[in-house]
Design a protein around this motif. Structure first.
Motif, PDB file in Angstrom:
ATOM      1  N   LEU A 100       0.818  -1.212   0.000  1.00 37.93           N
ATOM      2  CA  LEU A 100       0.000   0.000   0.000  1.00 37.93           C
ATOM      3  C   LEU A 100       0.855   1.266   0.000  1.00 37.93           C
ATOM      4  O   LEU A 100       0.544   2.241  -0.681  1.00 37.93           O
ATOM      5  N   SER A 101       1.959   1.229   0.756  1.00 34.05           N
ATOM      6  CA  SER A 101       2.750   2.460   0.869  1.00 34.05           C
ATOM      7  C   SER A 101       3.513   2.758  -0.423  1.00 34.05           C
ATOM      8  O   SER A 101       4.081   3.836  -0.567  1.00 34.05           O
ATOM      9  N   LYS A 103       1.915   2.499  -3.407  1.00 32.65           N
ATOM     10  CA  LYS A 103       0.912   2.937  -4.393  1.00 32.65           C
ATOM     11  C   LYS A 103       1.068   4.410  -4.781  1.00 32.65           C
ATOM     12  O   LYS A 103       1.037   4.732  -5.962  1.00 32.65           O
ATOM     13  N   ARG A 148       5.488  -1.844   6.442  1.00 27.72           N
ATOM     14  CA  ARG A 148       4.781  -0.896   5.570  1.00 27.72           C
ATOM     15  C   ARG A 148       5.449   0.477   5.628  1.00 27.72           C
ATOM     16  O   ARG A 148       5.632   1.139   4.611  1.00 27.72           O
TER      17      ARG A 148
END
Lengths: 258, 545
Positions: A100-101, A103, A148
């Motif tokens: 996610l980090s 993206k 993350r």
């Protein structure tokens, strides 16, 4: 372990809550390369608020924060925050949580997967990539959150009581590994840790800013000169612990600069 | 009598009707909710019946209402009861379910204290159950009142064949002014109704604020000791309610386990309690059986009383009913998509912008609570030329979908807004920290995180859209000599067959519709809700031992 490059700097920071209560005033601190800096203080002294000011999440009423000389006015992936309440996304696997980090940086999917796997390996979660957070223990979830944060290429990591929601055995295990984990990624230059656990602080920190008083100020800066890994049964460890207790008890209503 | 006085009295009559029926729902909800938590058999019956009836749009009760109250009872009493029944079915399910959930999730420690002090039924209700249910009731009051106003204005005038029945209220008074072309009084009526709606909306917001601050557990909202309105806190209690709803639902199992431990303690005191429980159990089983019996009896009597010829007529029309239903589902689909598109943008902007939220949310609530049947004819009259030039042959479709949208948009909007408000602040910090853009926030965090709320909102939206369609698909004399109508639509079929006196066809179409809606609810909505509760609960993403 520190070098001469100043990574993060807070200059003359003051913050007043909406109800008019000034929680701290005139706080300055600096963090140099390869340092793990701790901020300690009694409950309600504004440690977490100060950490969020360092990350640009909250704007101080006076003073400023600088990262590598640049003024910080809003959150940036260069300063990653690890929360006290362990934050993962329940609809994503461990791997997806870490990806996610990447993206916002529009990293290609295959490359993002590779980086995320590498980060999970660093935090010791190889083989657990496809588990969902609810299938993991608290310690594993915090490792996912750290992976993350590391995947975002941060220069500074801010950690807000990262072990306080873990049981003591898990917390100790992670504490012993965390220094190695954090400084195994070469782009991470410094770490700021907020904690109320004095043993933890002496075990991990290179220097400690002690906050006390109302409004709080930095009442002492302690450089911890102990070999790593540190042993709580060591006599000098106990001396540092006593020193910290001296500056923290009793909780000061009026600040006396020492 | 002076027309202004008549209008004022009519507005009051309508308001009293709505709140009287809400009061009746609350009173019965307390009693039935208590019975439900005391007896498993009654509980299963009660919850199942509510779930099915809640998923059937209120409008499908219309033919049953007409047959039973207008034809069997008749006279002013029959018409009054018909209107009241229709409104009751619009407001009751939310409130009953809210009270049941509140009773069901009462913390075990509080129950133990009440047992410790040997509180009787009335003392328990007065000191524990009723206060604990108030936050949930207040949370459900606003949509219930808005629904009530919508349906009361529709049902105050009922036409069956050439006969028109009416009961005194703003709906019937407004229709008589419109019919006699007294437009100035129409405006007065709308103005007075507007004042009442604003008062009701602000009053309900303040009441909800008060009940949450005083009666909800784990609230950070300070208790109000003086009567100054504090509307700005409403956002916080809404978020609080949304957060605690899932937490409370998740505590069912805990309480049942603790309950069984309590029963294992074989002391004399406990034994007496169990004997008392058995007595309760018999009473509640009996009540459950009586309710089921009445339902079965009603269905049987209705089925037997229908002649074979009528059955043949109804069966022959079944394909036509299905086709018309498909048209309406298409309309409902469009309404839902438009509502969702506006919701995820407007709802998000309001939820993250506190200044806009303080104005925007009460404004949307007032607009939603204002009964559309009152102002829609004027909106139609003023916009028709413009709409015709834009939509051409689809102008009627536009108005039908617009009224459906107006009558239902609020549900998905409010549900999504509550969902966004309930996202933990840590998530917002992570999003800011990573520098995520709007699309990425929506795709990866906000839409998955609010998924349970979106599903619940869509479900309510779909159920409520039918009311707007029922009104808009066949509206003779909406303005001047205009009739708003469409070629196909189940709601039009219900309207036309009711107005033409073919109540059997209307009832048959309603039955088929009810079965489809219930099946849709069981096969789709519930599964989606289950999925969302299993995987998309944001609270599970925060681990705090």
């Amino acid at each position: 372990m520190s070098s001469n490059q100043k990574i993060l700097e807070a200059v003359d920071i003051s913050y007043t809550f909406q109800n008019g209560f000034t929680v701290f005033d005139g706080v300055s601190l600096d963090v140099y390369e390869s340092e793990l800096v701790a901020i300690v203080g009694p409950s309600g002294v504004g440690k977490s608020t100060l950490l969020r000011i360092l990350g640009g999440f909250i704007q101080p009423h006076r003073g400023e924060v600088r990262l590598l000389g640049r003024r910080i006015t809003s959150p940036t992936p260069e300063i990653a925050l690890i929360h006290q309440s362990i934050v993962t996304f329940p609809w994503m696997t461990a791997l997806e949580n870490v990806m996610l980090s990447l993206k916002p940086k529009k990293v290609p999917r295959d490359e993002a997967k590779k980086v995320a796997r590498k980060m999970l390996e660093i935090v010791g979660l190889t083989g657990f990539e496809d588990l969902y957070p609810k299938e993991m223990s608290g310690g594993m979830r915090q490792r996912v959150a750290i992976a993350r944060a590391l995947a975002a290429d941060p220069v500074v990591l801010l950690m807000d009581e990262p072990f306080s929601h873990l049981d003591e055995l898990t917390a100790e295990g992670l504490r012993q590994e965390i220094y190695q984990i954090l400084f195994s990624v070469n782009y991470l230059k410094a770490v700021v840790l907020v904690s109320h656990n004095l043993n933890e602080v002496i075990e991990l920190a290179d220097k400690i800013f002690v906050l006390n008083g109302s409004p709080a100020r930095v009442v002492k800066l302690i450089h911890v000169d102990l070999e790593r890994p540190r042993n709580p049964k060591d006599e000098r460890f106990a001396e540092y612990l006593d020193m910290l207790y001296n500056f923290l008890t009793p909780v000061q209503k009026h600040v006396v600069q020492r | 009598m002076n027309p202004i006085v008549v209008i004022t009295l009519a507005v009051l009559a309508t308001t009293v009707r709505v709140f009287g029926l809400i009061g009746l729902s609350i009173l019965t909800g307390w009693l039935l909710g208590y019975l439900a938590v005391k007896d498993r058999v009654f509980e299963n019956t009660y919850v199942s019946v509510i779930e099915v009836l809640e998923s059937v749009p209120v409008i499908s009760f219309f033919p049953v209402v007409l047959i039973f109250f207008v034809e069997k009872i008749g006279g002013p009493v029959g018409v009054e009861l018909a209107a009241d029944f229709l409104v009751f079915t619009a407001v009751v399910w939310n409130i009953w379910m809210g009270i049941y959930q509140a009773f069901k999730t009462l913390p075990n420690e509080i129950l133990e204290v009440s047992q410790n002090y040997k509180l009787g039924f009335l003392e328990r209700m007065r000191n524990i159950y009723i206060p604990f249910s108030l936050p949930r009731i207040s949370a459900n009051l606003f949509p219930s009142a808005a629904d009530g106003f919508f349906y009361i204005t529709v049902s105050e005038v009922i036409s069956v064949g050439t006969t028109s029945y009416s009961t005194f209220g703003i709906g019937s008074v407004l229709q008589s002014f419109t019919a006699s072309n007294q437009l100035n009084y129409v405006f007065y009526a709308m103005l007075i109704m507007g004042v009442v709606i604003v008062g009701v909306t602000l009053g309900l917001r303040e009441f909800a604020n008060y009940t949450v601050s005083k009666y909800a557990l784990d609230t950070d909202t300070p208790i109000t000791r003086r009567g100054r309105p504090r509307l700005r806190y409403t956002v916080r209690f809404s978020a609080l309610l949304s957060r605690s709803a899932i937490q409370r639902l998740s505590s069912y199992t805990r309480r049942q386990i603790l309950g069984s431990i309590r029963l294992r303690r074989g002391q004399a005191e406990e034994a007496r309690h169990v004997v008392g429980g058995r007595r309760w159990s018999l009473v509640t089983k009996l009540v459950g059986i009586v309710i089921l019996g009445l339902l079965v009896w009603g269905i049987t009597v209705t089925l037997i009383s229908v002649p074979t010829k009528t059955w043949m007529h109804d069966f022959a029309n079944t394909p036509n009913i299905v086709v018309n239903m498909a048209y309406d589902y298409l309309r409902v689909g469009i309404i839902t998509l438009v509502s969702l598109a506006i919701t995820v943008t407007l709802g998000y902007l309001l939820a993250v912008n506190h200044k806009a939220e303080r104005v925007g949310v009460p404004l949307i609530q007032v607009l939603f609570a204002y009964p559309a049947p009152l102002y829609f004819p004027l909106l139609f009259a003023y916009t028709l030329p413009g709409a015709r030039s834009v939509f051409g042959p689809l102008t009627s479709e536009f108005y039908v979908i617009l009224l459906g949208f107006i009558s239902t948009f609020y549900y998905v909007f409010f549900s999504f807004w509550m969902g966004v408000k309930s996202i933990p602040h840590e998530y917002w910090e992570v999003m800011r920290n990573m520098g995520m853009g709007f699309t990425q926030k929506m795709r990866y965090i906000i839409l998955p995180g609010t998924f349970p709320y979106i599903i619940a909102g869509i479900s309510s939206t779909i159920n409520s859209a039918w009311g707007g369609l029922m009104l808009a698909e066949y509206w003779p004399g909406i303005y001047d000599s205009h009739t708003l109508t469409v070629r196909h639509g189940l709601m039009k079929l219900l309207d036309v067959s009711t107005a033409g006196g073919d109540l059997a066809l209307a009832a048959w179409a309603s039955l088929i519709f009810g079965v489809v809606v219930a099946a849709y609810s069981i096969l789709f909505t519930r599964r989606m809700l289950d999925l969302s509760r299993k995987r998309y609960v944001v609270e599970e993403g925060i681990y705090a031992a």
